[in-house]
Enzyme design. Structure first.
Site, PDB file in Angstrom:
ATOM      1  N   CYS A   1      37.625  48.070  83.265  1.00 20.14           N
ATOM      2  CA  CYS A   1      38.384  48.515  84.428  1.00 20.14           C
ATOM      3  C   CYS A   1      37.589  48.259  85.703  1.00 20.14           C
ATOM      4  O   CYS A   1      36.422  48.604  85.794  1.00 20.14           O
ATOM      5  CB  CYS A   1      38.773  49.983  84.387  1.00 20.14           C
ATOM      6  SG  CYS A   1      39.898  50.410  83.068  1.00 20.14           S
TER       7      CYS A   1
ATOM      8  N   ARG B   1      34.351  42.267  84.278  1.00 18.60           N
ATOM      9  CA  ARG B   1      34.285  43.539  83.561  1.00 18.60           C
ATOM     10  C   ARG B   1      35.281  43.581  82.407  1.00 18.60           C
ATOM     11  O   ARG B   1      35.133  44.402  81.507  1.00 18.60           O
ATOM     12  CB  ARG B   1      34.571  44.694  84.526  1.00 18.60           C
ATOM     13  CG  ARG B   1      33.506  44.859  85.580  1.00 18.60           C
ATOM     14  CD  ARG B   1      33.906  45.917  86.574  1.00 18.60           C
ATOM     15  NE  ARG B   1      34.001  47.228  85.983  1.00 18.60           N
ATOM     16  CZ  ARG B   1      32.980  48.061  85.801  1.00 18.60           C
ATOM     17  NH1 ARG B   1      31.782  47.701  86.181  1.00 18.60           N
ATOM     18  NH2 ARG B   1      33.150  49.243  85.256  1.00 18.60           N
TER      19      ARG B   1
ATOM     20  N   TRP C   1      41.675  47.801  81.673  1.00 22.04           N
ATOM     21  CA  TRP C   1      41.372  47.422  80.291  1.00 22.04           C
ATOM     22  C   TRP C   1      41.996  48.513  79.427  1.00 22.04           C
ATOM     23  O   TRP C   1      41.560  49.667  79.449  1.00 22.04           O
ATOM     24  CB  TRP C   1      39.857  47.349  80.097  1.00 22.04           C
ATOM     25  CG  TRP C   1      39.423  46.795  78.783  1.00 22.04           C
ATOM     26  CD1 TRP C   1      39.294  45.484  78.436  1.00 22.04           C
ATOM     27  CD2 TRP C   1      39.021  47.547  77.620  1.00 22.04           C
ATOM     28  NE1 TRP C   1      38.849  45.373  77.139  1.00 22.04           N
ATOM     29  CE2 TRP C   1      38.674  46.615  76.612  1.00 22.04           C
ATOM     30  CE3 TRP C   1      38.929  48.905  77.325  1.00 22.04           C
ATOM     31  CZ2 TRP C   1      38.244  46.992  75.352  1.00 22.04           C
ATOM     32  CZ3 TRP C   1      38.494  49.280  76.051  1.00 22.04           C
ATOM     33  CH2 TRP C   1      38.160  48.324  75.092  1.00 22.04           C
TER      34      TRP C   1
ATOM     35  N   ASN D   1      39.278  54.872  85.977  1.00 28.65           N
ATOM     36  CA  ASN D   1      38.553  54.215  84.894  1.00 28.65           C
ATOM     37  C   ASN D   1      37.991  55.325  84.018  1.00 28.65           C
ATOM     38  O   ASN D   1      37.399  56.269  84.532  1.00 28.65           O
ATOM     39  CB  ASN D   1      37.417  53.366  85.505  1.00 28.65           C
ATOM     40  CG  ASN D   1      36.545  52.725  84.445  1.00 28.65           C
ATOM     41  OD1 ASN D   1      36.898  52.700  83.279  1.00 28.65           O
ATOM     42  ND2 ASN D   1      35.411  52.200  84.861  1.00 28.65           N
ATOM     43  N   GLY D   2      38.176  55.224  82.695  1.00 29.01           N
ATOM     44  CA  GLY D   2      37.659  56.263  81.807  1.00 29.01           C
ATOM     45  C   GLY D   2      38.756  56.782  80.901  1.00 29.01           C
ATOM     46  O   GLY D   2      39.799  56.136  80.750  1.00 29.01           O
TER      47      GLY D   2
ATOM     48  N   GLU E   1      22.150  37.379  67.029  1.00 25.43           N
ATOM     49  CA  GLU E   1      22.611  37.076  68.386  1.00 25.43           C
ATOM     50  C   GLU E   1      23.437  35.776  68.395  1.00 25.43           C
ATOM     51  O   GLU E   1      24.460  35.694  69.078  1.00 25.43           O
ATOM     52  CB  GLU E   1      21.397  36.981  69.325  1.00 25.43           C
ATOM     53  CG  GLU E   1      21.676  36.537  70.742  1.00 25.43           C
ATOM     54  CD  GLU E   1      22.613  37.452  71.531  1.00 25.43           C
ATOM     55  OE1 GLU E   1      23.039  38.484  71.008  1.00 25.43           O
ATOM     56  OE2 GLU E   1      22.953  37.091  72.667  1.00 25.43           O
TER      57      GLU E   1
ATOM     58  N   LYS F   1      27.312  35.670  69.637  1.00 26.82           N
ATOM     59  CA  LYS F   1      27.755  34.809  70.741  1.00 26.82           C
ATOM     60  C   LYS F   1      28.956  33.973  70.303  1.00 26.82           C
ATOM     61  O   LYS F   1      29.940  33.845  71.026  1.00 26.82           O
ATOM     62  CB  LYS F   1      26.638  33.863  71.215  1.00 26.82           C
ATOM     63  CG  LYS F   1      25.539  34.455  72.043  1.00 26.82           C
ATOM     64  CD  LYS F   1      25.904  34.786  73.461  1.00 26.82           C
ATOM     65  CE  LYS F   1      26.345  36.210  73.600  1.00 26.82           C
ATOM     66  NZ  LYS F   1      25.335  37.220  73.733  1.00 26.82           N
TER      67      LYS F   1
ATOM     68  N   GLU G   1      32.125  36.145  69.872  1.00 24.16           N
ATOM     69  CA  GLU G   1      32.645  36.692  71.133  1.00 24.16           C
ATOM     70  C   GLU G   1      33.490  35.696  71.912  1.00 24.16           C
ATOM     71  O   GLU G   1      34.524  36.055  72.450  1.00 24.16           O
ATOM     72  CB  GLU G   1      31.474  37.080  72.056  1.00 24.16           C
ATOM     73  CG  GLU G   1      30.858  38.395  71.783  1.00 24.16           C
ATOM     74  CD  GLU G   1      29.899  38.787  72.902  1.00 24.16           C
ATOM     75  OE1 GLU G   1      28.904  38.081  73.130  1.00 24.16           O
ATOM     76  OE2 GLU G   1      30.153  39.808  73.548  1.00 24.16           O
TER      77      GLU G   1
ATOM     78  N   HIS H   1      21.173  37.591  47.683  1.00 23.61           N
ATOM     79  CA  HIS H   1      21.665  38.885  47.192  1.00 23.61           C
ATOM     80  C   HIS H   1      23.156  39.082  47.475  1.00 23.61           C
ATOM     81  O   HIS H   1      23.649  40.201  47.421  1.00 23.61           O
ATOM     82  CB  HIS H   1      20.861  40.029  47.819  1.00 23.61           C
ATOM     83  CG  HIS H   1      19.405  39.969  47.463  1.00 23.61           C
ATOM     84  ND1 HIS H   1      18.939  40.230  46.202  1.00 23.61           N
ATOM     85  CD2 HIS H   1      18.315  39.625  48.199  1.00 23.61           C
ATOM     86  CE1 HIS H   1      17.617  40.068  46.172  1.00 23.61           C
ATOM     87  NE2 HIS H   1      17.223  39.698  47.381  1.00 23.61           N
TER      88      HIS H   1
ATOM     89  N   LYS I   1      32.768  43.582  80.077  1.00 29.22           N
ATOM     90  CA  LYS I   1      31.346  43.361  80.345  1.00 29.22           C
ATOM     91  C   LYS I   1      30.564  44.658  80.221  1.00 29.22           C
ATOM     92  O   LYS I   1      29.482  44.687  79.664  1.00 29.22           O
ATOM     93  CB  LYS I   1      31.189  42.783  81.760  1.00 29.22           C
ATOM     94  CG  LYS I   1      29.751  42.512  82.175  1.00 29.22           C
ATOM     95  CD  LYS I   1      29.158  41.377  81.388  1.00 29.22           C
ATOM     96  CE  LYS I   1      27.713  41.101  81.724  1.00 29.22           C
ATOM     97  NZ  LYS I   1      27.064  40.276  80.689  1.00 29.22           N
TER      98      LYS I   1
END
Ligand code: M6R
Length: 604
Positions: A2, A27, A74, A100-101, A477, A481, A484, A500, A599
């Protein structure tokens, strides 16, 4: 997560707000809206989708006025559609709210308000705020917001305007918000980049701040109305640093900034004697006998590299905790525990709450943080700033790099102070660290080779990433990446763990990226690669320049320069970032704003 922009001053509010929202796009959002105080009513436009959809509407019907609020949403409660988009207006269309929240007690509040005759239009939790403030409004907007907040529980950055007043009321609890102080104009936003073209004088709001904003000034008080004096900070970033600078995407620009930004992280912290590190922190290294590192996503993988470094160099036991789990499991923490929280934004709610949990247990605390003035920096005992500059791409690159550099510094500092790192070893490590910017630059030159691999495998459905020791987090990582931004399923395993279970997945449809750079475990890694080859797997090795042996075992080799094993994650991550970028770009996906992601994750 947001974006909020509020403006009151002499400019057209629509221009400032749309520009600010654009700068906050990173964001993450799925709808957007704007309200401007017109005459006599508020004018509002809201649309699902990207800001460009909203802009197109505003081109034909611009909103005129010098006070307004804008929001990128968002979605949490209710689908991303026009109705659920913010701002939400009162039934008389005089009061506007953006938020926002999450309002945790919105259901009982809604029930009560519906019983009192309020008609709800959206599925959002936010809409209860509009009806609540409307109910408490008796001509004084500030008083109405203040009274309403006493009934609300949850997280919010809340901004309110009313058609009858040339002012904005804002309130913060948990979700970040910053004021921009101008000359005859003032701003409120959820993050600094929205303000940079207009002012560098900012006030970071704290939890429990209630603000009255006019064109003449800002007045901050607590929720009881007691005025608070908050420090004005000057932002060092300029608007240009937050622009793409000729690169196709922010992510690409930020990858290429890595050689420069890591110099900022190291700069001034490597002592002239070549074997010590200077950190401006008050921690007594001998007052702790255990370290907990709490973080989320990429920052937690940086923390895993940190675990390896601190254990090796300072001989302190370290546990890395997923922040969202840590806070809920009654962890064992005491005053001899150091809790390190790692975060680019300094606002990630899970990391912030993990920090608060550690503090409740009496732990000493240290932040490894990018954003100055962020909430986490205000709550930790000490901060090591990573100095990455603004990171706009949702997929973290340069922040990860500089978090790793900060852990290198911290590991050496702790090791020296605790007497566990010998002069010669420290010298060797620091000399290698000084070379890192150059090596990262070298690694970035191999983009074409990575691009060929991306082209060849862009339509594959699954990838496996393998690494061991200090490069196991590199594998994690690399997989994150790729997931995402390219939406390709990717998993990462410690190389030795493959037999395993994950080895059952291997076939000729599963590219396996195996990190096989210089390490005491190199031979074992090669054996594991052979195990993949024996099962028709496709092996893409990340290997050092000059390693000819690897060519006998891997189908493809992506080269990186050789460095000290403890520093290798900083170099090895480059082809992994690049592979994700080149793949997503070839699939014509939105590299900087991948679907569903934000973000800065400021809700649980
Ligand atoms: O701002 P933070 O560093 O606290 O963010 C933590 C994660 O949300 C973040 O690293 C996320 O995993 C990124 N999108 C990774 O690219």
């Amino acid at each position: 997560m947001c974006g909020i922009v509020g403006y009151v001053g002499h400019r057209q509010a629509q221009d400032v707000i749309m520009d600010g929202l654009k700068r906050l796009e990173y964001r993450g959002y799925d709808s957007a809206g704007i309200v401007v105080t017109g005459d006599p009513e508020l004018d509002v436009v809201k649309r699902a989708g990207k800001l460009s959809v909203l802009s197109d509407v505003l081109k034909t019907t611009p909103l005129k006025g010098n006070l307004g609020l804008g929001h990128t949403r968002w979605a949490t409660h209710g689908k991303p559609n026009d109705v659920n988009a913010h701002p939400h207006l009162s039934e008389d269309s005089k009061l506007a709210v953006i938020h926002n929240g999450i309002i945790e007690n919105y259901l009982p509040l809604k029930e009560r308000l519906v019983e009192a005759g309020h008609v709800f239009l959206s599925e959002t939790d936010t809409e209860v705020l509009v009806h609540l403030i409307e109910e408490n409004y008796e001509g004084d907007l500030y008083a109405a917001v203040q009274k309403s907040l006493s009934e609300v529980t949850g997280a919010y950055a809340l901004v309110v305007s009313h058609a009858d007043h040339d002012l904005i009321v804002a309130a913060r609890n948990t979700s970040p918000m910053v004021l921009g102080i101008g000359d005859g104009e003032n701003f409120v936003a959820s993050d600094v980049p929205a303000l940079l073209p207009y002012t560098k004088e900012v006030i970071f709001l704290h939890d429990g701040d209630l603000v009255l904003i006019t064109n003449d000034g800002v007045t901050i008080s607590d929720f009881a109305g007691n005025v608070i004096d908050r420090e004005v900070s000057t932002v060092e970033w300029d608007a240009e640093a937050a622009e793409k600078g000729g690169f196709e995407h922010y992510m690409l620009k930020e990858m290429y900034e890595q050689p420069a930004v890591i110099q900022q992280t190291l700069g001034g912290r490597l002592a002239g004697n070549g074997m010590d590190v200077q950190l401006d922190i008050g921690l007594d290294p001998n007052s702790i006998d255990r370290v907990i590192i709490a973080a989320a996503g990429t920052a937690s993988y940086a923390g895993m590299v940190g675990e390896y470094l601190i254990e090796k160099l300072a001989r302190l036991p370290v546990e890395v905790e997923v922040a969202s789990e840590f806070r809920y499991r009654d962890p064992v923490v005491d005053e001899r525990t150091l809790c390190i929280v790692v975060s680019q934004s300094g606002e990630t709610i899970d990391t912030l709450e993990a920090l608060r949990e550690a503090k409740r247990g009496g732990a000493k605390t240290l932040g490894i943080i990018n954003s100055k003035g962020s909430t986490i920096t205000r709550e930790v005992d000490d901060t090591i700033y990573i100095h990455a500059g603004p990171e706009i791409g949702v997929a973290s690159t340069k922040a990860y790099m500089t978090m790793l550099a900060a852990f290198e510094l911290l590991g050496i500092w702790l090791g020296r102070a605790r007497g566990t790192l010998a002069d010669a070893d420290a010298k060797e490590l620091i000399a290698a660290l000084r070379q890192t910017p150059k090596l990262i630059e070298e690694a970035l030159k191999n983009r074409d080779e990575v691009a060929k691999i991306a082209e060849q495998f862009k339509n594959y459905k699954d990838y496996l990433f393998l690494g061991r020791g200090i490069n196991f987090p590199s594998a994690l990582e690399g997989a994150l990446k790729l997931k995402e931004i390219s939406y390709i399923h990717a998993e990462a395993y410690a190389t030795g763990e493959m037999k395993h279970g994950p080895i059952a997945l291997i076939d000729d449809q599963m590219p396996v990226v195996a990190i096989a750079t210089a390490s005491p475990l190199y031979e074992k890694t090669v054996s594991n690669i052979q195990e993949v080859k024996a099962r028709d797997g496709i092996v893409i090795a990340i290997a050092n320049d000059g390693d000819t042996e690897i060519e006998k075992h891997a189908d493809y080799v992506l080269r990186v320069p050789e460095t000290h094993e403890l520093i290798s994650p900083l170099v090895n991550v480059i082809p992994l970032q690049m592979l994700a970028y080149e793949t997503a770009n070839r699939l014509e996906l939105d590299v900087d704003q991948p679907r569903n992601l934000a973000k800065s994750v400021t809700v649980e």
